[in-house]
Design a protein around this motif. Structure first.
Motif, PDB file in Angstrom:
ATOM      1  N   LEU A 327       0.807  -1.211   0.000  1.00  0.00           N
ATOM      2  CA  LEU A 327       0.000   0.000   0.000  1.00  0.00           C
ATOM      3  C   LEU A 327       0.844   1.266   0.000  1.00  0.00           C
ATOM      4  CD1 LEU A 327      -2.739  -1.031   2.597  1.00  0.00           C
ATOM      5  CD2 LEU A 327      -2.965  -0.933   0.105  1.00  0.00           C
ATOM      6  N   LEU A 328       2.074   1.189   0.530  1.00  0.00           N
ATOM      7  CA  LEU A 328       2.895   2.384   0.684  1.00  0.00           C
ATOM      8  C   LEU A 328       4.027   2.498  -0.317  1.00  0.00           C
ATOM      9  CD1 LEU A 328       3.183   2.401   4.591  1.00  0.00           C
ATOM     10  CD2 LEU A 328       1.572   3.675   3.160  1.00  0.00           C
ATOM     11  N   ASP A 329       4.512   1.368  -0.831  1.00  0.00           N
ATOM     12  CA  ASP A 329       5.711   1.403  -1.679  1.00  0.00           C
ATOM     13  C   ASP A 329       5.490   0.505  -2.894  1.00  0.00           C
ATOM     14  OD1 ASP A 329       8.171   1.742  -2.760  1.00  0.00           O
ATOM     15  OD2 ASP A 329       9.286   0.739  -1.153  1.00  0.00           O
ATOM     16  N   GLU A 330       5.671   1.058  -4.063  1.00  0.00           N
ATOM     17  CA  GLU A 330       5.502   0.294  -5.296  1.00  0.00           C
ATOM     18  C   GLU A 330       6.616  -0.728  -5.489  1.00  0.00           C
ATOM     19  OE1 GLU A 330       4.891   1.129 -10.096  1.00  0.00           O
ATOM     20  OE2 GLU A 330       5.257   2.786  -8.701  1.00  0.00           O
ATOM     21  N   ALA A 331       7.769  -0.500  -4.862  1.00  0.00           N
ATOM     22  CA  ALA A 331       8.898  -1.422  -5.002  1.00  0.00           C
ATOM     23  C   ALA A 331       8.647  -2.761  -4.328  1.00  0.00           C
ATOM     24  CB  ALA A 331      10.169  -0.793  -4.413  1.00  0.00           C
ATOM     25  N   ALA A 332       7.599  -2.877  -3.507  1.00  0.00           N
ATOM     26  CA  ALA A 332       7.286  -4.148  -2.852  1.00  0.00           C
ATOM     27  C   ALA A 332       6.661  -5.158  -3.789  1.00  0.00           C
ATOM     28  CB  ALA A 332       6.349  -3.907  -1.666  1.00  0.00           C
ATOM     29  N   MET A 333       6.257  -4.725  -4.974  1.00  0.00           N
ATOM     30  CA  MET A 333       5.682  -5.657  -5.948  1.00  0.00           C
ATOM     31  C   MET A 333       6.744  -6.661  -6.399  1.00  0.00           C
ATOM     32  SD  MET A 333       2.460  -5.037  -6.607  1.00  0.00           S
ATOM     33  CE  MET A 333       2.224  -5.677  -8.260  1.00  0.00           C
ATOM     34  N   PRO A 334       6.365  -7.930  -6.580  1.00  0.00           N
ATOM     35  CA  PRO A 334       7.346  -8.921  -7.060  1.00  0.00           C
ATOM     36  C   PRO A 334       7.792  -8.598  -8.473  1.00  0.00           C
ATOM     37  CG  PRO A 334       5.126  -9.848  -7.055  1.00  0.00           C
ATOM     38  CD  PRO A 334       5.042  -8.527  -6.356  1.00  0.00           C
ATOM     39  N   ARG A 335       9.064  -8.728  -8.701  1.00  0.00           N
ATOM     40  CA  ARG A 335       9.629  -8.430 -10.008  1.00  0.00           C
ATOM     41  C   ARG A 335      10.814  -9.327 -10.248  1.00  0.00           C
ATOM     42  NH1 ARG A 335      14.105  -4.983  -9.213  1.00  0.00           N
ATOM     43  NH2 ARG A 335      14.292  -4.222  -7.071  1.00  0.00           N
ATOM     44  N   GLY A 336      11.266  -9.349 -11.486  1.00  0.00           N
ATOM     45  CA  GLY A 336      12.404 -10.165 -11.848  1.00  0.00           C
ATOM     46  C   GLY A 336      13.713  -9.411 -11.699  1.00  0.00           C
ATOM     47  N   MET A 337      14.775 -10.158 -11.428  1.00  0.00           N
ATOM     48  CA  MET A 337      16.105  -9.565 -11.301  1.00  0.00           C
ATOM     49  C   MET A 337      16.774  -9.524 -12.674  1.00  0.00           C
ATOM     50  SD  MET A 337      19.311 -10.827  -8.940  1.00  0.00           S
ATOM     51  CE  MET A 337      18.373 -10.689  -7.430  1.00  0.00           C
ATOM     52  N   GLN A 338      17.524  -8.475 -12.926  1.00  0.00           N
ATOM     53  CA  GLN A 338      18.212  -8.348 -14.196  1.00  0.00           C
ATOM     54  C   GLN A 338      19.285  -9.427 -14.346  1.00  0.00           C
ATOM     55  OE1 GLN A 338      17.210  -6.211 -16.486  1.00  0.00           O
ATOM     56  NE2 GLN A 338      15.673  -5.349 -15.098  1.00  0.00           N
ATOM     57  N   GLN A 339      19.548  -9.790 -15.606  1.00  0.00           N
ATOM     58  CA  GLN A 339      20.485 -10.876 -15.875  1.00  0.00           C
ATOM     59  C   GLN A 339      21.897 -10.551 -15.403  1.00  0.00           C
ATOM     60  OE1 GLN A 339      19.514 -13.774 -17.130  1.00  0.00           O
ATOM     61  NE2 GLN A 339      21.561 -14.687 -17.106  1.00  0.00           N
ATOM     62  N   ASP A 340      22.267  -9.260 -15.492  1.00  0.00           N
ATOM     63  CA  ASP A 340      23.628  -8.885 -15.103  1.00  0.00           C
ATOM     64  C   ASP A 340      23.748  -8.506 -13.630  1.00  0.00           C
ATOM     65  OD1 ASP A 340      22.028  -6.697 -15.359  1.00  0.00           O
ATOM     66  OD2 ASP A 340      23.491  -5.447 -16.428  1.00  0.00           O
ATOM     67  N   ALA A 341      22.649  -8.678 -12.850  1.00  0.00           N
ATOM     68  CA  ALA A 341      22.716  -8.357 -11.425  1.00  0.00           C
ATOM     69  C   ALA A 341      23.567  -9.390 -10.704  1.00  0.00           C
ATOM     70  CB  ALA A 341      21.312  -8.300 -10.834  1.00  0.00           C
ATOM     71  N   SER A 342      24.433  -8.937  -9.826  1.00  0.00           N
ATOM     72  CA  SER A 342      25.348  -9.831  -9.116  1.00  0.00           C
ATOM     73  C   SER A 342      24.853 -10.079  -7.706  1.00  0.00           C
ATOM     74  CB  SER A 342      26.752  -9.222  -9.078  1.00  0.00           C
ATOM     75  OG  SER A 342      26.720  -7.959  -8.438  1.00  0.00           O
ATOM     76  N   LEU A 343      25.249 -11.239  -7.157  1.00  0.00           N
ATOM     77  CA  LEU A 343      24.885 -11.602  -5.798  1.00  0.00           C
ATOM     78  C   LEU A 343      26.015 -11.220  -4.853  1.00  0.00           C
ATOM     79  CD1 LEU A 343      23.311 -15.124  -6.413  1.00  0.00           C
ATOM     80  CD2 LEU A 343      22.138 -12.945  -6.219  1.00  0.00           C
ATOM     81  N   GLY A 344      25.706 -11.253  -3.560  1.00  0.00           N
ATOM     82  CA  GLY A 344      26.711 -10.947  -2.558  1.00  0.00           C
ATOM     83  C   GLY A 344      26.956  -9.473  -2.330  1.00  0.00           C
ATOM     84  N   GLN A 345      26.051  -8.621  -2.818  1.00  0.00           N
ATOM     85  CA  GLN A 345      26.220  -7.180  -2.638  1.00  0.00           C
ATOM     86  C   GLN A 345      25.473  -6.656  -1.411  1.00  0.00           C
ATOM     87  OE1 GLN A 345      28.339  -5.516  -4.569  1.00  0.00           O
ATOM     88  NE2 GLN A 345      28.748  -7.400  -5.712  1.00  0.00           N
ATOM     89  N   VAL A 346      24.258  -7.178  -1.190  1.00  0.00           N
ATOM     90  CA  VAL A 346      23.435  -6.713  -0.079  1.00  0.00           C
ATOM     91  C   VAL A 346      22.572  -7.877   0.385  1.00  0.00           C
ATOM     92  CG1 VAL A 346      21.592  -5.919  -1.619  1.00  0.00           C
ATOM     93  CG2 VAL A 346      21.804  -4.913   0.659  1.00  0.00           C
ATOM     94  N   SER A 347      22.274  -7.895   1.673  1.00  0.00           N
ATOM     95  CA  SER A 347      21.423  -8.944   2.225  1.00  0.00           C
ATOM     96  C   SER A 347      19.966  -8.647   1.884  1.00  0.00           C
ATOM     97  CB  SER A 347      21.602  -9.030   3.748  1.00  0.00           C
ATOM     98  OG  SER A 347      20.741 -10.006   4.293  1.00  0.00           O
ATOM     99  N   PHE A 348      19.200  -9.703   1.640  1.00  0.00           N
ATOM    100  CA  PHE A 348      17.791  -9.553   1.300  1.00  0.00           C
ATOM    101  C   PHE A 348      16.896  -9.586   2.535  1.00  0.00           C
ATOM    102  CE2 PHE A 348      19.707 -11.066  -2.613  1.00  0.00           C
ATOM    103  CZ  PHE A 348      19.159 -10.202  -3.543  1.00  0.00           C
ATOM    104  N   SER A 349      17.473  -9.477   3.716  1.00  0.00           N
ATOM    105  CA  SER A 349      16.714  -9.415   4.954  1.00  0.00           C
ATOM    106  C   SER A 349      17.296  -8.309   5.821  1.00  0.00           C
ATOM    107  CB  SER A 349      16.765 -10.757   5.705  1.00  0.00           C
ATOM    108  OG  SER A 349      16.135 -10.664   6.961  1.00  0.00           O
ATOM    109  N   ILE A 350      16.406  -7.575   6.502  1.00  0.00           N
ATOM    110  CA  ILE A 350      16.879  -6.486   7.368  1.00  0.00           C
ATOM    111  C   ILE A 350      17.570  -7.026   8.609  1.00  0.00           C
ATOM    112  CG2 ILE A 350      15.118  -4.886   6.552  1.00  0.00           C
ATOM    113  CD1 ILE A 350      13.471  -5.540   8.999  1.00  0.00           C
ATOM    114  N   PHE A 351      17.400  -8.331   8.910  1.00  0.00           N
ATOM    115  CA  PHE A 351      18.055  -8.942  10.072  1.00  0.00           C
ATOM    116  C   PHE A 351      19.320  -9.698   9.699  1.00  0.00           C
ATOM    117  CE2 PHE A 351      13.497  -8.705  11.152  1.00  0.00           C
ATOM    118  CZ  PHE A 351      13.577  -7.925  12.281  1.00  0.00           C
ATOM    119  N   GLY A 352      19.784  -9.552   8.476  1.00  0.00           N
ATOM    120  CA  GLY A 352      21.042 -10.174   8.083  1.00  0.00           C
ATOM    121  C   GLY A 352      20.945 -11.669   7.912  1.00  0.00           C
ATOM    122  N   SER A 353      21.965 -12.361   8.366  1.00  0.00           N
ATOM    123  CA  SER A 353      22.026 -13.813   8.201  1.00  0.00           C
ATOM    124  C   SER A 353      20.925 -14.529   8.980  1.00  0.00           C
ATOM    125  CB  SER A 353      23.398 -14.333   8.652  1.00  0.00           C
ATOM    126  OG  SER A 353      24.428 -13.759   7.875  1.00  0.00           O
TER     127      SER A 353
END
Length: 489
Positions: A327-353
């Protein structure tokens, strides 16, 4: 050879070795899954379907179909492990970015795994499983020479006609739903339009099936846990219950062994035998509860129930928070990741590991709940496999069902906000993922159904335990007496 040419050659060699390494890793992973799924299917298959003593041709056909089922089940298991493996890989690369021994874990490998699972899922659903079913049911065209090749020809023709029918239906559906004139006039964009549209329909069917099965499976898991684990004693005398059950079992056994009924009561022997089996099962349960240790009785059952309750509550809270994000942020919609996007840059959880580990646990928990709910529902309970007694057609049905559920799991988890790991490859190309109203209603439906099932199951379970502990469940129900018609009070 100049320095520039040497650098270009070294770069090409590095890319070649990375591609070879990724192919070897993917082959080893899929071979491991294939071997595991082969043992699983062998545990449930019916041996008479594969015995060569009756008909060598039928046995060979069944073995080929069994191999296709094993491939499909391995793909389904790979789809289940896909998202957790990607989340763990991202956290490992984030924690050890320069470790030499984990350099094989990279974004290129994860992207390749997502693309392979997507390809194998569509291949199994559209071609392999229909081919396996029609292959086992085929006998060859009339007048043709009998053999395996005659069955292959008949199956190929039937599968071709079925493919044309499905593509025609997809073309009509896309023409009705499409707004451009090209979608109504051309079939040339088969790969870019109609096959992704077909997968979009399949993924929507899968997530709807997960939506229906998961809340039902959560409530079923509470019931199954209560039956498998030993419950604590609450104001009850197990010795007295066990003694009464043994006397009841002895009385019913004596009536069955006597073999003769009284002159005024017509005994049904089958009904007595079923009653005896029920009493014996209750006696074994009481004996198990009596032999259980205090730690197992007073600690195992409460911890298991609290664990299920905590995981279910956390899932509902995450979904409710995701509704607010939608309701507040359009970025919360599910979307696909770009092919050239790399992993290991940022955690996908606010609580880390810790948050990533919790996401993995919740994904497996929801998948197990959906499978339990699927096989517990009245519509699909007949598909439940039995050890050494599952025919091949039922194995095919189970593989298709599990593949539909598992291939929709990444989309399901991302749609509910269980994880913020974006969908890789063609998993994010579903048309309905960009519709806000579908995503919002889906989240609200999941939260409402899960909360309703949870409150209903927990409240009823607590009420039943209190009644059983206080002995009120043995009280006779009140019978309302009716006044005969025509008589005054």
């Amino acid at each position: 050879m100049g320095p520039a040419e040497q650098d270009a050659l070294a770069l090409r060699e590095q890319i070649f070795h990375e591609r070879v390494r990724e192919c070897i890793i993917c082959a080893l992973l899929f071979a491991s899954l294939y071997i595991l799924c082969h043992f699983i299917i062998t545990h449930f298959k019916k041996h008479t379907d594969f015995a060569a003593v009756h008909d060598d041709e039928d046995a060979a056909v069944n073995r080929i179909a069994l191999g296709l089922c094993t491939f499909t089940l391995a793909t389904a298991l790979g789809a289940v492990l896909l998202l957790p493996f990607s989340i763990i890989t991202n956290e490992v690369l984030l924690s050890f970015p320069h470790n030499f021994y984990i350099q094989w874990l990279n974004g290129s490998l994860i992207h390749g795994l997502w693309n392979l699972i997507f390809l194998f899922s569509n291949l199994s659903l559209i071609f392999l499983m229909p081919f396996a079913y029609f292959f086992t049911e085929s006998e060859g065209f009339a007048g043709s020479k009998k053999g395996i090749m005659a069955r292959v020809y008949e199956t190929s023709v039937v599968l071709l006609l079925l493919t044309l029918l499905v593509l025609g239906m997809v073309w009509v559906a896309s023409a009705i739903a499409g707004t451009d004139a090209a979608s109504r006039q051309s079939l040339y964009d088969l790969w870019d339009c109609y096959l992704p549209y077909l997968y979009s329909c399949i993924s929507l069917l899968g997530v709807l099936l997960l939506l229906l099965c998961t809340p039902f499976g959560l409530s079923t898991m509470f019931t199954v846990t209560g039956k498998l684990l030993v419950k604590p004693r609450l104001l009850e005398d197990l010795d007295e219950q066990l003694s009464c059950t043994r006397l009841e079992e002895a009385a019913v056994s004596h009536r069955i062994s006597s073999g003769k009924a009284s002159c005024w009561l017509n005994l049904d022997m089958e009904l007595l035998r079923e009653q005896l089996l029920t009493i014996r099962s209750r006696r074994r349960t009481l004996e198990l509860r009596r032999r259980a240790s205090p730690w197992q009785r007073n600690l195992g059952y409460p911890l298991a129930m609290l664990g299920l309750l905590a995981l279910t509550g956390i899932s509902v809270l995450i979904v409710c928070f995701h509704v607010l994000e939608l309701l507040l942020d359009e970025a919360a919609m599910p979307r696909g990741m770009q092919q050239d996007a790399s992993l290991g840059q940022v955690s996908f959880s606010i609580f880390g590991s810790f948050g990533a580990a919790l996401q993995v646990i919740l994904i497996f928990y929801l998948m197990i709940s959906s499978v339990v709910g699927f096989y517990s529902s009245p519509l699909f309970t007949h598909l439940l496999p039995r050890r050494q007694d599952t025919p091949l057609t039922k194995i095919i049905g189970n593989c298709v069902s599990l593949l539909v559920l598992s291939s929709a799991l990444p989309v399901f988890s991302r749609t509910l906000g269980i994880t913020h790991f974006d969908l890789l490859g063609d998993f994010g190309r579903s048309n309905w993922l960009g519709n806000f109203y579908i995503i919002f209603l889906y989240n609200m439906s999941f939260a409402g159904l899960t909360t309703l099932c949870l409150v209903k199951k927990v409240s009823w379970a607590v009420q039943a335990e209190l009644l059983r502990a206080l002995g009120l469940h043995k009280l006779p129900l009140p019978v309302a007496r009716r006044r005969p018609l025509g008589k005054p009070c």
